[in-house]
Design an enzyme around this catalytic site. Structure first.
Site, PDB file in Angstrom:
ATOM      1  CG  HIS A  97      -1.942   1.106   1.163  1.00  0.00           C
ATOM      2  ND1 HIS A  97      -1.664   2.400   1.546  1.00  0.00           N
ATOM      3  CD2 HIS A  97      -3.215   1.111   0.718  1.00  0.00           C
ATOM      4  CE1 HIS A  97      -2.741   3.145   1.342  1.00  0.00           C
ATOM      5  NE2 HIS A  97      -3.699   2.389   0.836  1.00  0.00           N
ATOM      6  CD  GLU A 165      -5.362   1.917  -3.314  1.00  0.00           C
ATOM      7  OE1 GLU A 165      -6.488   2.296  -2.966  1.00  0.00           O
ATOM      8  OE2 GLU A 165      -4.482   1.582  -2.515  1.00  0.00           O
TER       9      GLU A 165
HETATM   10  P1  PGA Z   1      -9.205   6.674   0.134  1.00  0.00           P
HETATM   11  O1  PGA Z   1      -8.132   5.526   0.445  1.00  0.00           O
HETATM   12  O2  PGA Z   1     -10.366   6.029  -0.531  1.00  0.00           O
HETATM   13  O3  PGA Z   1      -9.544   7.228   1.490  1.00  0.00           O
HETATM   14  O4  PGA Z   1      -8.517   7.666  -0.756  1.00  0.00           O
HETATM   15  C1  PGA Z   1      -7.824   4.592  -0.530  1.00  0.00           C
HETATM   16  C2  PGA Z   1      -6.716   3.704  -0.085  1.00  0.00           C
HETATM   17  O5  PGA Z   1      -5.806   4.139   0.612  1.00  0.00           O
HETATM   18  O6  PGA Z   1      -6.719   2.524  -0.454  1.00  0.00           O
END
Ligand code: PGA
Length: 257
Positions: A97, A165
């Site tokens: 992550h 992401e």
């Molecule tokens: P968020 O987080 O939806 O609050 O932007 C996404 C993540 O960190 O996976």
């Protein structure tokens, strides 16, 4: 299959997380086309594991960990091993992550964790994404492809999912990614995955400031196999509302098993 999950990050005591999962379970309408998952803090896993993961392979709500160490055991103070997760019945672990990469988790470490998790039969949710600076330099696609290649080269694909992401889209300071931009990046990722694994389909989820209002645009993308949601799914009603909106956008009917 459409995947939908949330990372609770460092939020929630065991009791609070149990209440969250109970409310999600109550509102979920399990169906074969949809696989949900929740990644609570480590301290909530022992409380939740017996209720959420009695039969991990078939459960419609997987329970996962937010990270793990690659070693089975050892002098790694404060770390959690894959054996400890497996002993709880946990079936899924997230690796790489952005908030962990920011804390120093390198591609090499991510690779060790992915290999270890797969060796132990865990499912892996591998997170990749470019930073704002990389995006501005025009190196985003190369960075993300390299993250994938380093983490996945030589492993078996069948228990791997990828979450794309963009780092600049995550969290309160993030900004929403444009759906067309996401689709273009996912096509690049898809190409890299095909180079690595051939025709085997590896699910790609999109995450980063996904909300009830914007999830339909992402859910409709042909390259998206699921959504990965942070803040908007932190409460059970939010989780269920974003899920419902995403399923509607995918034309997946809500159904009761
Ligand atoms: P968020 O987080 O939806 O609050 O932007 C996404 C993540 O960190 O996976």
């Amino acid at each position: 299959m459409f995947y939908f999950g949330t990372n609770l990050k460092m939020h929630g005591t065991p009791a609070e997380t149990a209440a969250f999962v109970e409310a999600v379970e109550r509102g979920l309408e399990p169906q074969p086309e949809v696989q949900c998952f929740v990644l609570p803090p480590f301290t909530s896993l022992p409380t939740l594991a017996p209720t959420v993961a009695p039969t991990p392979a078939t459960s419609h709500l997987w329970l996962g960990a937010q990270t793990m160490h690659w070693a089975d055991e050892g002098a790694y103070t404060g770390e959690i091993s894959p054996l400890m997760l497996k002993a709880l019945g946990v079936d899924l672990v997230m690796v790489g992550h952005a908030e962990r990469r920011r804390g120093g988790e390198t591609d090499a470490v991510v690779r060790k964790k992915v290999s270890s998790a797969l060796r132990h039969g865990l499912r892996v949710l591998l997170c990749v994404g470019e930073t704002q600076a990389q995006k501005e330099r025009g190196t985003g696609a190369a960075v993300v492809s390299a993250q994938l290649g380093t983490a996945l080269r030589g492993v078996a694909a069948d228990r791997v999912m990828v979450a794309y992401e963009p780092v600049w889209a995550i969290g309160a300071a993030g900004r929403e990614a444009d759906a067309a931009e996401v689709q273009a990046m996912l096509k690049t990722l898809r190409g890299t995955l095909q180079t690595l694994f051939g025709p085997r389909h590896v699910p790609i989820l999109y995450g980063g400031s996904v909300t009830e209002a914007n999830c339909a645009a992402y859910a409709r993308l042909s390259e998206v196999d699921g959504l990965f949601v942070g803040r908007a799914a932190r409460r059970a009603d939010g989780f269920l509302r974003v899920l419902a909106a995403a399923l509607e956008a995918r034309s997946i009917p809500a159904g009761r098993a």
